[in-house]
Design a protein around this motif. Structure first.
Motif, PDB file in Angstrom:
ATOM      1  N   ILE A 117       0.842  -1.203   0.000  1.00  0.00           N
ATOM      2  CA  ILE A 117       0.000   0.000   0.000  1.00  0.00           C
ATOM      3  C   ILE A 117       0.873   1.247   0.000  1.00  0.00           C
ATOM      4  O   ILE A 117       0.639   2.188  -0.767  1.00  0.00           O
ATOM      5  N   ASP A 118       1.892   1.243   0.839  1.00  0.00           N
ATOM      6  CA  ASP A 118       2.783   2.407   0.935  1.00  0.00           C
ATOM      7  C   ASP A 118       3.581   2.597  -0.349  1.00  0.00           C
ATOM      8  O   ASP A 118       3.804   3.732  -0.795  1.00  0.00           O
ATOM      9  N   ALA A 119       4.028   1.489  -0.958  1.00  0.00           N
ATOM     10  CA  ALA A 119       4.820   1.581  -2.187  1.00  0.00           C
ATOM     11  C   ALA A 119       4.017   2.227  -3.309  1.00  0.00           C
ATOM     12  O   ALA A 119       4.547   2.982  -4.125  1.00  0.00           O
ATOM     13  N   CYS A 120       2.715   1.952  -3.339  1.00  0.00           N
ATOM     14  CA  CYS A 120       1.850   2.453  -4.411  1.00  0.00           C
ATOM     15  C   CYS A 120       1.281   3.847  -4.109  1.00  0.00           C
ATOM     16  O   CYS A 120       0.681   4.470  -4.990  1.00  0.00           O
ATOM     17  N   HIS A 121       1.491   4.326  -2.910  1.00  0.00           N
ATOM     18  CA  HIS A 121       0.832   5.552  -2.466  1.00  0.00           C
ATOM     19  C   HIS A 121       1.127   6.783  -3.319  1.00  0.00           C
ATOM     20  O   HIS A 121       0.244   7.635  -3.489  1.00  0.00           O
ATOM     21  N   GLY A 140     -13.555   0.671   2.118  1.00  0.00           N
ATOM     22  CA  GLY A 140     -12.910  -0.442   2.790  1.00  0.00           C
ATOM     23  C   GLY A 140     -11.637  -0.090   3.528  1.00  0.00           C
ATOM     24  O   GLY A 140     -11.117   1.025   3.461  1.00  0.00           O
ATOM     25  N   ALA A 141     -11.109  -1.094   4.229  1.00  0.00           N
ATOM     26  CA  ALA A 141     -10.004  -0.888   5.164  1.00  0.00           C
ATOM     27  C   ALA A 141      -8.692  -0.541   4.478  1.00  0.00           C
ATOM     28  O   ALA A 141      -7.908   0.259   5.002  1.00  0.00           O
ATOM     29  N   THR A 142      -8.416  -1.127   3.321  1.00  0.00           N
ATOM     30  CA  THR A 142      -7.146  -0.843   2.645  1.00  0.00           C
ATOM     31  C   THR A 142      -7.089   0.606   2.175  1.00  0.00           C
ATOM     32  O   THR A 142      -6.088   1.299   2.369  1.00  0.00           O
ATOM     33  N   ALA A 143      -8.176   1.074   1.571  1.00  0.00           N
ATOM     34  CA  ALA A 143      -8.231   2.477   1.149  1.00  0.00           C
ATOM     35  C   ALA A 143      -8.161   3.404   2.360  1.00  0.00           C
ATOM     36  O   ALA A 143      -7.527   4.456   2.316  1.00  0.00           O
ATOM     37  N   ALA A 144      -8.814   2.994   3.454  1.00  0.00           N
ATOM     38  CA  ALA A 144      -8.777   3.811   4.672  1.00  0.00           C
ATOM     39  C   ALA A 144      -7.367   3.903   5.223  1.00  0.00           C
ATOM     40  O   ALA A 144      -6.930   4.970   5.663  1.00  0.00           O
ATOM     41  N   ARG A 145      -6.634   2.806   5.176  1.00  0.00           N
ATOM     42  CA  ARG A 145      -5.251   2.862   5.651  1.00  0.00           C
ATOM     43  C   ARG A 145      -4.427   3.810   4.794  1.00  0.00           C
ATOM     44  O   ARG A 145      -3.612   4.587   5.298  1.00  0.00           O
ATOM     45  N   ALA A 146      -4.638   3.759   3.479  1.00  0.00           N
ATOM     46  CA  ALA A 146      -3.868   4.598   2.565  1.00  0.00           C
ATOM     47  C   ALA A 146      -4.163   6.086   2.758  1.00  0.00           C
ATOM     48  O   ALA A 146      -3.260   6.920   2.677  1.00  0.00           O
ATOM     49  N   LEU A 147      -5.426   6.421   3.025  1.00  0.00           N
ATOM     50  CA  LEU A 147      -5.827   7.831   3.056  1.00  0.00           C
ATOM     51  C   LEU A 147      -5.994   8.403   4.463  1.00  0.00           C
ATOM     52  O   LEU A 147      -5.826   9.603   4.665  1.00  0.00           O
ATOM     53  N   PRO A 150      -3.350   4.013   9.627  1.00  0.00           N
ATOM     54  CA  PRO A 150      -3.576   2.652  10.109  1.00  0.00           C
ATOM     55  C   PRO A 150      -4.500   2.552  11.317  1.00  0.00           C
ATOM     56  O   PRO A 150      -5.044   1.478  11.582  1.00  0.00           O
ATOM     57  N   ALA A 151      -4.669   3.638  12.052  1.00  0.00           N
ATOM     58  CA  ALA A 151      -5.535   3.588  13.238  1.00  0.00           C
ATOM     59  C   ALA A 151      -7.015   3.754  12.897  1.00  0.00           C
ATOM     60  O   ALA A 151      -7.880   3.476  13.735  1.00  0.00           O
ATOM     61  N   PHE A 152      -7.321   4.181  11.670  1.00  0.00           N
ATOM     62  CA  PHE A 152      -8.708   4.422  11.289  1.00  0.00           C
ATOM     63  C   PHE A 152      -9.455   3.103  11.156  1.00  0.00           C
ATOM     64  O   PHE A 152      -8.945   2.134  10.593  1.00  0.00           O
ATOM     65  N   ARG A 153     -10.685   3.066  11.674  1.00  0.00           N
ATOM     66  CA  ARG A 153     -11.507   1.867  11.597  1.00  0.00           C
ATOM     67  C   ARG A 153     -12.821   2.190  10.876  1.00  0.00           C
ATOM     68  O   ARG A 153     -13.636   2.972  11.385  1.00  0.00           O
ATOM     69  N   VAL A 154     -13.009   1.577   9.721  1.00  0.00           N
ATOM     70  CA  VAL A 154     -14.218   1.812   8.938  1.00  0.00           C
ATOM     71  C   VAL A 154     -15.462   1.417   9.717  1.00  0.00           C
ATOM     72  O   VAL A 154     -16.496   2.105   9.668  1.00  0.00           O
ATOM     73  N   THR A 155     -15.374   0.339  10.466  1.00  0.00           N
ATOM     74  CA  THR A 155     -16.544  -0.138  11.222  1.00  0.00           C
ATOM     75  C   THR A 155     -17.037   0.889  12.236  1.00  0.00           C
ATOM     76  O   THR A 155     -18.233   0.958  12.516  1.00  0.00           O
ATOM     77  N   ARG A 156     -16.121   1.695  12.767  1.00  0.00           N
ATOM     78  CA  ARG A 156     -16.501   2.713  13.755  1.00  0.00           C
ATOM     79  C   ARG A 156     -16.915   4.031  13.127  1.00  0.00           C
ATOM     80  O   ARG A 156     -17.742   4.761  13.668  1.00  0.00           O
ATOM     81  N   GLU A 157     -16.305   4.364  11.991  1.00  0.00           N
ATOM     82  CA  GLU A 157     -16.434   5.722  11.443  1.00  0.00           C
ATOM     83  C   GLU A 157     -17.239   5.792  10.146  1.00  0.00           C
ATOM     84  O   GLU A 157     -17.398   6.872   9.588  1.00  0.00           O
ATOM     85  N   ARG A 158     -17.743   4.678   9.668  1.00  0.00           N
ATOM     86  CA  ARG A 158     -18.403   4.682   8.360  1.00  0.00           C
ATOM     87  C   ARG A 158     -19.609   5.619   8.335  1.00  0.00           C
ATOM     88  O   ARG A 158     -20.315   5.785   9.338  1.00  0.00           O
ATOM     89  N   GLY A 159     -19.807   6.248   7.187  1.00  0.00           N
ATOM     90  CA  GLY A 159     -20.966   7.107   6.997  1.00  0.00           C
ATOM     91  C   GLY A 159     -20.870   8.473   7.650  1.00  0.00           C
ATOM     92  O   GLY A 159     -21.827   9.243   7.610  1.00  0.00           O
ATOM     93  N   ARG A 160     -19.704   8.797   8.215  1.00  0.00           N
ATOM     94  CA  ARG A 160     -19.543  10.087   8.909  1.00  0.00           C
ATOM     95  C   ARG A 160     -18.560  10.957   8.117  1.00  0.00           C
ATOM     96  O   ARG A 160     -17.402  10.577   7.954  1.00  0.00           O
TER      97      ARG A 160
END
Length: 203
Positions: A117-121, A140-147, A150-160
């Motif tokens: 993910i970091d190499a392609c960033h 999804g989680a991979t896009a969330a990590r990239a943008l 790593p601490a971001f959690r889609v399950t907690r923050e989705r739709g906000r």
């Protein structure tokens, strides 16, 4: 080969066509070795919405375009139902090559590593800078990590909606491929559509 990163493969001319052409020759990580081709982003250059997924799937790798497989069909349906015109959207992925495990005649998707993910960033950073969307939908989680880190959690923050420092908003939701794997697809799709409707309603 180690993950040397995409930085050295970026073109001198920073336009979307130049990026797309340069990305075809990227060897920033080992994923290029087995993938059929680089799958770069696609859509209007001044898109209001930028949708960022994980990586190309099997059909995307074969066709050379993002979100043309089963998950892409789910996405297209949800965008239409949410009232988001597909012609106002730019779609891309955090990782531009398909990572898979051969299993007989099938190619089974594998999640990219943090290093990949970091190499392609640099490609994603360049796309974001050029498109400069008002609303970035993080799928999804991979896009969330990239943008979003790593601490971001889609399950907690989705739709906000979350403010983006360059202006506009991020809005995270699940990747449409997860709907195809969900035990209750109707419920999973309803949640995904609800998130996209939040994005559609943003100013």
């Amino acid at each position: 080969m180690a993950n040397i990163g995409a930085e050295r493969f970026l073109p001198g001319e920073m336009t979307l066509p130049a990026l797309r052409e340069a990305a075809r020759r990227c060897q920033g990580c080992d994923l290029y070795r087995n993938a059929t081709q680089t799958v770069f982003g696609a859509g209007v250059p001044d898109a209001r919405y930028m949708l960022v997924g994980e990586e190309p799937g099997d059909q995307e790798d074969r066709q050379g375009a993002p979100f043309v497989g089963p998950a892409g069909h789910v996405l297209d349906r949800a965008l239409e139902e949410a009232g988001i015109d597909r012609d106002t959207v730019y779609v891309t992925n955090a990782v531009k090559h398909f990572k898979f495990q051969p299993r007989g005649k099938r190619r089974i998707h594998q999640k990219p590593t943090a290093a990949e993910i970091d190499a392609c960033h640099p490609w994603l950073t360049a796309e974001m800078s050029l498109v400069n969307p008002e609303i970035t939908v993080v799928l999804g989680a991979t896009a969330a990590r990239a943008l979003l880190g790593p601490a971001f959690r889609v399950t907690r923050e989705r739709g906000r909606p979350l403010p983006r420092s360059e202006g506009g908003f991020y809005l995270a939701t699940v990747h449409p491929s997860s709907i195809l794997r969900a035990p209750d697809r109707d419920a999973a799709y309803a949640g995904f559509l609800s998130d996209l409707r939040v994005a559609a309603a943003l100013p």
